[in-house]
Motif scaffolding. Structure first.
Motif, short mmCIF file in Angstrom:
data_model
loop_
_atom_site.label_atom_id
_atom_site.label_comp_id
_atom_site.label_asym_id
_atom_site.label_seq_id
_atom_site.Cartn_x
_atom_site.Cartn_y
_atom_site.Cartn_z
N THR A 141 -1.20 1.90 -0.07
CA THR A 141 -0.80 1.62 -1.45
C THR A 141 -1.95 1.87 -2.42
OG1 THR A 141 0.72 -0.08 -0.68
CG2 THR A 141 0.12 -0.14 -3.00
N ARG A 142 -1.64 2.60 -3.48
CA ARG A 142 -2.64 2.84 -4.52
C ARG A 142 -2.52 1.76 -5.58
NH1 ARG A 142 -5.99 6.78 -5.84
NH2 ARG A 142 -5.15 8.12 -4.21
N LEU A 143 -3.64 1.15 -5.94
CA LEU A 143 -3.69 0.08 -6.92
C LEU A 143 -3.84 0.64 -8.33
CD1 LEU A 143 -6.10 -2.25 -4.93
CD2 LEU A 143 -3.61 -2.44 -5.09
N ASP A 157 6.66 4.96 -6.29
CA ASP A 157 5.30 5.46 -6.12
C ASP A 157 5.13 6.29 -4.85
OD1 ASP A 157 5.74 3.26 -4.47
OD2 ASP A 157 3.64 2.63 -4.51
N VAL A 158 6.23 6.50 -4.11
CA VAL A 158 6.14 7.26 -2.87
C VAL A 158 7.05 8.49 -2.94
CG1 VAL A 158 6.29 7.20 -0.34
CG2 VAL A 158 5.62 5.15 -1.61
N ASN A 159 8.35 8.28 -2.71
CA ASN A 159 9.28 9.41 -2.71
C ASN A 159 10.56 9.15 -3.50
OD1 ASN A 159 10.53 7.59 -1.05
ND2 ASN A 159 10.59 8.92 0.76
N GLY A 160 10.64 7.99 -4.15
CA GLY A 160 11.81 7.66 -4.97
C GLY A 160 13.03 7.21 -4.20
N ALA A 161 12.92 7.16 -2.88
CA ALA A 161 14.07 6.77 -2.05
C ALA A 161 14.29 5.26 -2.09
CB ALA A 161 13.85 7.23 -0.61
N ARG A 162 15.51 4.85 -1.80
CA ARG A 162 15.83 3.44 -1.70
C ARG A 162 15.31 2.93 -0.35
NH1 ARG A 162 19.81 -0.07 -4.17
NH2 ARG A 162 20.32 -1.81 -2.78
N VAL A 163 14.73 1.75 -0.37
CA VAL A 163 14.15 1.21 0.86
C VAL A 163 15.24 0.80 1.84
CG1 VAL A 163 12.05 0.42 -0.26
CG2 VAL A 163 14.00 -1.13 -0.11
N ALA A 164 14.85 0.64 3.10
CA ALA A 164 15.79 0.21 4.14
C ALA A 164 16.35 -1.17 3.82
CB ALA A 164 15.09 0.18 5.50
N TRP A 195 7.60 -3.12 -2.51
CA TRP A 195 6.52 -3.71 -3.31
C TRP A 195 5.56 -2.62 -3.76
CZ3 TRP A 195 1.15 -3.85 -2.55
CH2 TRP A 195 0.46 -4.66 -3.48
N LEU A 196 5.29 -2.64 -5.05
CA LEU A 196 4.22 -1.82 -5.60
C LEU A 196 3.51 -2.68 -6.63
CD1 LEU A 196 5.77 0.84 -8.03
CD2 LEU A 196 7.16 -0.82 -6.86
N PRO A 197 2.21 -2.54 -6.72
CA PRO A 197 1.45 -3.47 -7.57
C PRO A 197 1.89 -3.37 -9.02
CG PRO A 197 0.03 -2.18 -6.13
CD PRO A 197 1.37 -1.55 -6.06
N TYR A 198 2.33 -4.45 -9.59
CA TYR A 198 2.55 -5.78 -9.01
C TYR A 198 3.98 -6.19 -9.32
CZ TYR A 198 -2.45 -5.85 -8.37
OH TYR A 198 -3.71 -5.53 -7.96
N SER A 201 -5.98 0.07 -10.44
CA SER A 201 -7.39 0.37 -10.71
C SER A 201 -7.81 1.74 -10.19
CB SER A 201 -8.26 -0.70 -10.05
OG SER A 201 -8.12 -0.66 -8.64
N GLY A 202 -6.96 2.34 -9.35
CA GLY A 202 -7.29 3.62 -8.75
C GLY A 202 -7.72 3.49 -7.30
N GLY A 203 -8.02 2.26 -6.87
CA GLY A 203 -8.38 2.03 -5.48
C GLY A 203 -7.19 2.17 -4.56
N VAL A 204 -7.48 2.34 -3.28
CA VAL A 204 -6.43 2.49 -2.28
C VAL A 204 -6.61 1.42 -1.20
CG1 VAL A 204 -5.42 4.02 -0.55
CG2 VAL A 204 -6.26 4.97 -2.71
N MET A 205 -5.55 0.71 -0.88
CA MET A 205 -5.63 -0.34 0.13
C MET A 205 -5.91 0.26 1.50
SD MET A 205 -2.54 -2.85 -1.17
CE MET A 205 -2.75 -3.99 0.19
N SER A 206 -6.75 -0.41 2.30
CA SER A 206 -7.10 0.11 3.62
C SER A 206 -5.98 -0.11 4.63
CB SER A 206 -8.40 -0.51 4.12
OG SER A 206 -8.30 -1.91 4.21
N VAL A 207 -5.14 -1.14 4.41
CA VAL A 207 -3.99 -1.33 5.29
C VAL A 207 -2.89 -0.36 4.88
CG1 VAL A 207 -4.48 -3.77 5.71
CG2 VAL A 207 -2.96 -3.12 3.83
N ARG A 208 -2.04 -0.02 5.83
CA ARG A 208 -0.85 0.78 5.51
C ARG A 208 0.35 -0.15 5.45
NH1 ARG A 208 0.25 5.64 9.18
NH2 ARG A 208 -0.72 4.44 10.86
#
Length: 221
Positions: free
Chosen positions: A48-50, A78-85, A67-70, A52-59
Motif C-alpha cells: 500500500t502506498r501512503l 488505488d490498484v485496478n479499480g475492481a470490486r473486492v471479493a 482499505w486505502l489510506p485512510y 506521504s509517498g511512502g510504501v508499506m513494507s507489508v503486503r
C-alpha cells in the motif's frame, strides 16, 4: 511449532485479550488457502502506498471492503479499480466464535457482524508502525488472527505512539481481540521472528495476519 510450555491467555489491557493457540491446525490451513485465493484477485495483494509517498513494507489484500489510506471503498481505486471479493459468511461465524472466546459473552458475540478483513503478509524485514484502527465508523472490536512466524506485537495506549506499551509474542494460531477501552489503542509489529512458523499450516515462510472489522458503512451500490 508447538510451545515447550503452555502459554496462558491474558488480558493485556482492559478489552485487549490474547488467546494463544486458538486456531486449530486445520483452521489455519483453511485460512491460508483462502488468503492465497484472495491474494490472486479480483484485487491482487499489494504494497500500500501512503499519502506521504511512502510504501508499506507489508503486503495487503482486503475482503468485503478495500482499505486505502485512510478510508474504505468497495472498489480498489488505488490498484485496478475492481470490486473486492465478497466477505464470506463462514468468516463472520469465525469472528463471532473468536469474540465469544475472548470475552466469554455469547450474547454479545452473536451480534458481531464483521464485514471486512484486512490481510497483511509479512516477509523479509516487513514491520508495521504504531497506528490506530480508526477508519471504521463502528467501535465494534477488532479480531486479529495470526498464522506462520511469531511476531512481537506492541500494544500501546490510546493517547500516543510512544510508551507506555506492552510487547506480546503472537504465534501461529493465536487470537488477539481489542475492543472496549482498548479499541483505539496504538499498536504495531516492530519485529517478526523468521523461521518460527510451522510449514504444516500451509505457509512455508512469513507471517499472515487477518484482522476482522465492522466498518459501519453502507454499500453505495
Amino acid at each position: 511449532m508447538s510451545a515447550l510450555f503452555p502459554r496462558p491467555r491474558a488480558e493485556v489491557a482492559p478489552g485487549a485479550v490474547h488467546v494463544p493457540g486458538w486456531l486449530t491446525p486445520g483452521q489455519q490451513r483453511r485460512l491460508v488457502a483462502a488468503c492465497r485465493a484472495w491474494a490472486g484477485g479480483p484485487v491482487p495483494i499489494r504494497h500500500t502506498r501512503l499519502p506521504s509517498g511512502g510504501v508499506m513494507s507489508v503486503r495487503t489484500v482486503c475482503v468485503g471492503w478495500h482499505w486505502l489510506p485512510y478510508r474504505y471503498s468497495r472498489t480498489a481505486d488505488d490498484v485496478n479499480g475492481a470490486r473486492v471479493a465478497e466477505f464470506p459468511p463462514w468468516l463472520v461465524e469465525l469472528g463471532r466464535r473468536a469474540l465469544a472466546e475472548a470475552y466469554g459473552d455469547e450474547a454479545a458475540a452473536a451480534g458481531y457482524t464483521p464485514d471486512t478483513a484486512l490481510i497483511n503478509f509479512y516477509e523479509g524485514r516487513a514491520t508495521l508502525g504504531m497506528h490506530q484502527d480508526k477508519d471504521e465508523k463502528s467501535s465494534a472490536p477488532v479480531v486479529s488472527l495470526s498464522i506462520g512466524d511469531t511476531c512481537v506485537f506492541r500494544v500501546g495506549n490510546t493517547a500516543t505512539r510512544t510508551r507506555p506499551y506492552t510487547d506480546v509474542e503472537l504465534a501461529s494460531g493465536d487470537l488477539f481481540v481489542f475492543g472496549g477501552p482498548s479499541r483505539y489503542v496504538y499498536h504495531g509489529v516492530p519485529r517478526v521472528l523468521a523461521g518460527t512458523g510451522d510449514p504444516a499450516t500451509g505457509l512455508r515462510t512469513g507471517r499472515l495476519n487477518i484482522t476482522l472489522r465492522v466498518t459501519g458503512l453502507q454499500d453505495p451500490s
